[in-house]
Design a protein around this motif. Structure first.
Motif, PDB file in Angstrom:
ATOM      1  N   LYS A  59       0.792  -1.232   0.000  1.00  0.00           N
ATOM      2  CA  LYS A  59       0.000   0.000   0.000  1.00  0.00           C
ATOM      3  C   LYS A  59       0.824   1.281   0.000  1.00  0.00           C
ATOM      4  N   ASN A  60       1.948   1.246  -0.689  1.00  0.00           N
ATOM      5  CA  ASN A  60       2.728   2.470  -0.840  1.00  0.00           C
ATOM      6  C   ASN A  60       2.959   2.816  -2.317  1.00  0.00           C
ATOM      7  N   MET A  61       2.350   2.035  -3.211  1.00  0.00           N
ATOM      8  CA  MET A  61       2.442   2.314  -4.643  1.00  0.00           C
ATOM      9  C   MET A  61       1.105   1.971  -5.301  1.00  0.00           C
ATOM     10  N   ALA A  62       0.792   2.738  -6.345  1.00  0.00           N
ATOM     11  CA  ALA A  62      -0.445   2.469  -7.084  1.00  0.00           C
ATOM     12  C   ALA A  62      -0.255   2.856  -8.542  1.00  0.00           C
ATOM     13  N   TYR A  63      -0.830   2.053  -9.439  1.00  0.00           N
ATOM     14  CA  TYR A  63      -0.823   2.383 -10.858  1.00  0.00           C
ATOM     15  C   TYR A  63      -2.131   3.113 -11.150  1.00  0.00           C
ATOM     16  N   ILE A  64      -2.020   4.371 -11.584  1.00  0.00           N
ATOM     17  CA  ILE A  64      -3.189   5.230 -11.777  1.00  0.00           C
ATOM     18  C   ILE A  64      -3.123   5.897 -13.143  1.00  0.00           C
ATOM     19  N   SER A  65      -4.267   5.944 -13.805  1.00  0.00           N
ATOM     20  CA  SER A  65      -4.415   6.707 -15.050  1.00  0.00           C
ATOM     21  C   SER A  65      -5.237   7.946 -14.717  1.00  0.00           C
TER      22      SER A  65
END
Length: 116
Positions: A59-65
């Motif tokens: 929960k310290n990285m996320a792939y977001i568009s």
């Protein structure tokens, strides 16, 4: 004179309360190209559509568009890393409720942390 001041104070309070309620904005029309799973965050001056593709298990990285709310075009699609001050360490919980804005480089969160 005292009644005049009370009247002005009441009027000023009414105007402030009216402005507060009128600042609530609803999402703009979803333009072609913006995925159905995307959610909008913004205000009267605009905002962005966010589509979260993946959140890292730690929960310290996320792939977001991120999509432009005026054109529907994809502004950026990448893996963002959570950055917090040492004394304010947080983890990604519910980005739909946490995102405040995107400045072109950082996604700012309510906690004071940001995604870069």
């Amino acid at each position: 004179m005292s009644n005049y001041i009370k009247l002005l104070s009441t009027l000023a309070l009414f105007i402030l309360i009216s402005c507060e309620f009128s600042n609530k904005t609803s999402e703009p029309k979803r333009l072609y190209g913006i995925p159905k799973d995307a959610f909008w965050v913004g205000g009267h001056d605009g905002g962005n559509w966010y589509s979260i593709k993946d959140i890292h298990p730690h929960k310290n990285m996320a792939y977001i568009s991120i999509y432009n709310d005026q054109t529907g075009e994809l502004d950026v699609a990448k893996k963002f890393m959570l950055i917090c001050q040492i004394d304010n360490m947080e983890f990604i919980k519910d980005l739909k409720k946490e995102i405040v804005s995107f400045d072109g480089k950082h996604i700012h969160l309510k906690s004071g942390c940001y995604l870069q």
